[in-house]
Design a protein around this motif. Structure first.
Motif, PDB file in Angstrom:
ATOM      1  N   LEU A 192      -0.714  -0.908   8.988  1.00 17.25           N
ATOM      2  CA  LEU A 192      -0.851  -1.674   7.759  1.00 17.25           C
ATOM      3  C   LEU A 192       0.497  -2.189   7.277  1.00 17.25           C
ATOM      4  CD1 LEU A 192      -2.806  -2.637   5.590  1.00 17.25           C
ATOM      5  CD2 LEU A 192      -2.517  -0.436   4.424  1.00 17.25           C
ATOM      6  N   ALA A 193       1.532  -1.370   7.389  1.00 20.30           N
ATOM      7  CA  ALA A 193       2.877  -1.775   6.969  1.00 20.30           C
ATOM      8  C   ALA A 193       3.358  -2.975   7.767  1.00 20.30           C
ATOM      9  CB  ALA A 193       3.852  -0.614   7.129  1.00 20.30           C
ATOM     10  N   GLU A 195       1.504  -6.072   6.444  1.00 19.50           N
ATOM     11  CA  GLU A 195       1.880  -6.463   5.084  1.00 19.50           C
ATOM     12  C   GLU A 195       3.289  -7.033   5.014  1.00 19.50           C
ATOM     13  OE1 GLU A 195       1.245  -2.964   2.716  1.00 19.50           O
ATOM     14  OE2 GLU A 195      -0.856  -3.463   2.354  1.00 19.50           O
ATOM     15  N   GLU A 252      -2.563   4.559  10.842  1.00 19.54           N
ATOM     16  CA  GLU A 252      -3.081   3.467  10.018  1.00 19.54           C
ATOM     17  C   GLU A 252      -2.020   2.947   9.056  1.00 19.54           C
ATOM     18  OE1 GLU A 252      -5.467   0.595   8.406  1.00 19.54           O
ATOM     19  OE2 GLU A 252      -5.743   1.779  10.240  1.00 19.54           O
ATOM     20  N   LEU A 253      -1.219   3.833   8.497  1.00 17.05           N
ATOM     21  CA  LEU A 253      -0.157   3.430   7.578  1.00 17.05           C
ATOM     22  C   LEU A 253       0.876   2.544   8.277  1.00 17.05           C
ATOM     23  CD1 LEU A 253       0.456   6.768   5.642  1.00 17.05           C
ATOM     24  CD2 LEU A 253      -0.439   4.644   4.676  1.00 17.05           C
ATOM     25  N   THR A 274       3.125   3.137   3.115  1.00 16.79           N
ATOM     26  CA  THR A 274       3.209   2.365   4.359  1.00 16.79           C
ATOM     27  C   THR A 274       4.644   2.142   4.797  1.00 16.79           C
ATOM     28  OG1 THR A 274       3.086   0.302   3.082  1.00 16.79           O
ATOM     29  CG2 THR A 274       1.022   1.154   3.996  1.00 16.79           C
ATOM     30  N   ARG A 275       5.501   1.846   3.850  1.00 16.59           N
ATOM     31  CA  ARG A 275       6.894   1.570   4.201  1.00 16.59           C
ATOM     32  C   ARG A 275       7.570   2.805   4.777  1.00 16.59           C
ATOM     33  NH1 ARG A 275      11.873   1.025   0.984  1.00 16.59           N
ATOM     34  NH2 ARG A 275      13.189  -0.520   1.996  1.00 16.59           N
ATOM     35  N   THR A 324       0.849  -1.189   0.000  1.00 14.25           N
ATOM     36  CA  THR A 324       0.000   0.000   0.000  1.00 14.25           C
ATOM     37  C   THR A 324       0.888   1.244   0.000  1.00 14.25           C
ATOM     38  OG1 THR A 324      -1.690  -1.186   1.253  1.00 14.25           O
ATOM     39  CG2 THR A 324      -1.817   1.225   1.254  1.00 14.25           C
TER      40      THR A 324
END
Length: 288
Positions: free
Chosen positions: A152-153, A156, A148-149, A118-119, A115
């Motif tokens: 999520l990172a 993932e 949120e980022l 995210t990184r 996404t």
């Protein structure tokens, strides 16, 4: 590119040209100098190589020299520096260096499926230790989006790649903690080496996909030398250096690691760096 990490461009320097006298005071110059090694570390982790990362860091300094308003956007010079970098990074399309190596090309394909942003958010939070509010300012998003980022990172990257990890660490408690963390993430630890010789022997019997290494070992040998010998004899793999002496590897005088964690570390930092390194092999062998 050779860097002097102890000095940013001087106030009133003639080489500034039309921007002569740009910096408001020497304290600002000193703050930029202190933050620059960490910006370079971050840029290397994003781009995958020291040369390309340094190009972005240099472009960031040039932008600040050209536009004084880039400083003062936040309450911190370091945050302003990273914010300026992100403006350049995102405008350029966040490219990674083209790789000839098949392993790194495969890693880049993994990254392409992440996404967006995210990184960057994960690195800023867990490796560079910015708060969520600072990340929001740097990336110019809402704080809730920054949180949120990062979340999520983690999900993932943790699910993306599992492999074999070798630990080079002479302090037993730290070695055990690292082994526990790495195992909980789903990786297999090939073993723990306390000296240069043990590290080379261990890699020879079971070559890892990732190395976690201290730089000062039990017999006063060098973890850097051990890593270099492993790479020379058996090929490259990503390396994360975990050390109480980060300044030795952020000198700007030789090639530097993309992944460097200072002791005392946090578990989040280790998890993030391991996921990053496994996900994107970004190793340039150090010269001891």
């Amino acid at each position: 590119m050779a860097w002097n990490t102890t000095a940013a461009p001087e106030v009133g320097s003639e080489k500034h040209g039309k921007n002569e006298g740009y910096f408001p005071d020497m304290d600002t110059t000193a703050e930029i100098s202190r933050a620059l090694p960490y910006l370079r570390r971050y840029a290397r982790a994003l781009t995958g190589a020291q040369a390309s990362g340094d190009n972005y860091a240099a472009a960031t300094l040039e932008a600040i020299l050209s536009d004084r308003s880039l400083l003062g956007q936040t309450s911190s010079i370091k945050t302003d520096l990273f914010r300026t970098f992100h403006g350049i990074w995102s405008t350029s399309g966040a490219p990674m260096e083209e790789e000839e190596d098949a392993t790194r090309r495969a890693a880049q394909k993994h990254l392409a499926r992440l996404t967006p942003n995210t990184r960057e958010a994960l690195l800023l939070h867990t490796v560079e230790e910015f708060t969520y509010s600072d990340i929001a300012r740097i990336m110019q998003v809402d704080q809730s989006e920054a949180e949120e980022l990062v979340s999520l990172a983690r999900a993932e990257m943790a699910d993306a790649v599992c492999g074999k990890v070798m630990i080079i660490e002479d302090e037993s408690i730290i070695a055990m903690d690292l082994e526990s963390l790495v195992t909980e993430m789903g990786h297999r630890v090939t073993g723990i080496a306390r000296t240069h010789k043990e590290a080379v022997d261990l890699a020879g019997s079971d070559m890892p996909d990732l190395i976690l290494a201290d730089i000062q070992l039990a017999d006063n040998s060098s973890g850097i030398e051990a890593v270099n010998e492993v790479m020379t004899d058996m090929g490259s793999c990503p390396v994360i250096f975990i050390t109480a002496f980060p300044e030795r590897l952020l000198s700007g005088e030789r090639k530097e690691p993309a992944f460097l964690i200072a002791k005392p570390y946090t578990q989040e930092q280790v998890r993030s760096a391991v996921s990053q390194a496994m996900f994107f092999s970004s190793t340039e062998t150090l010269t001891a």
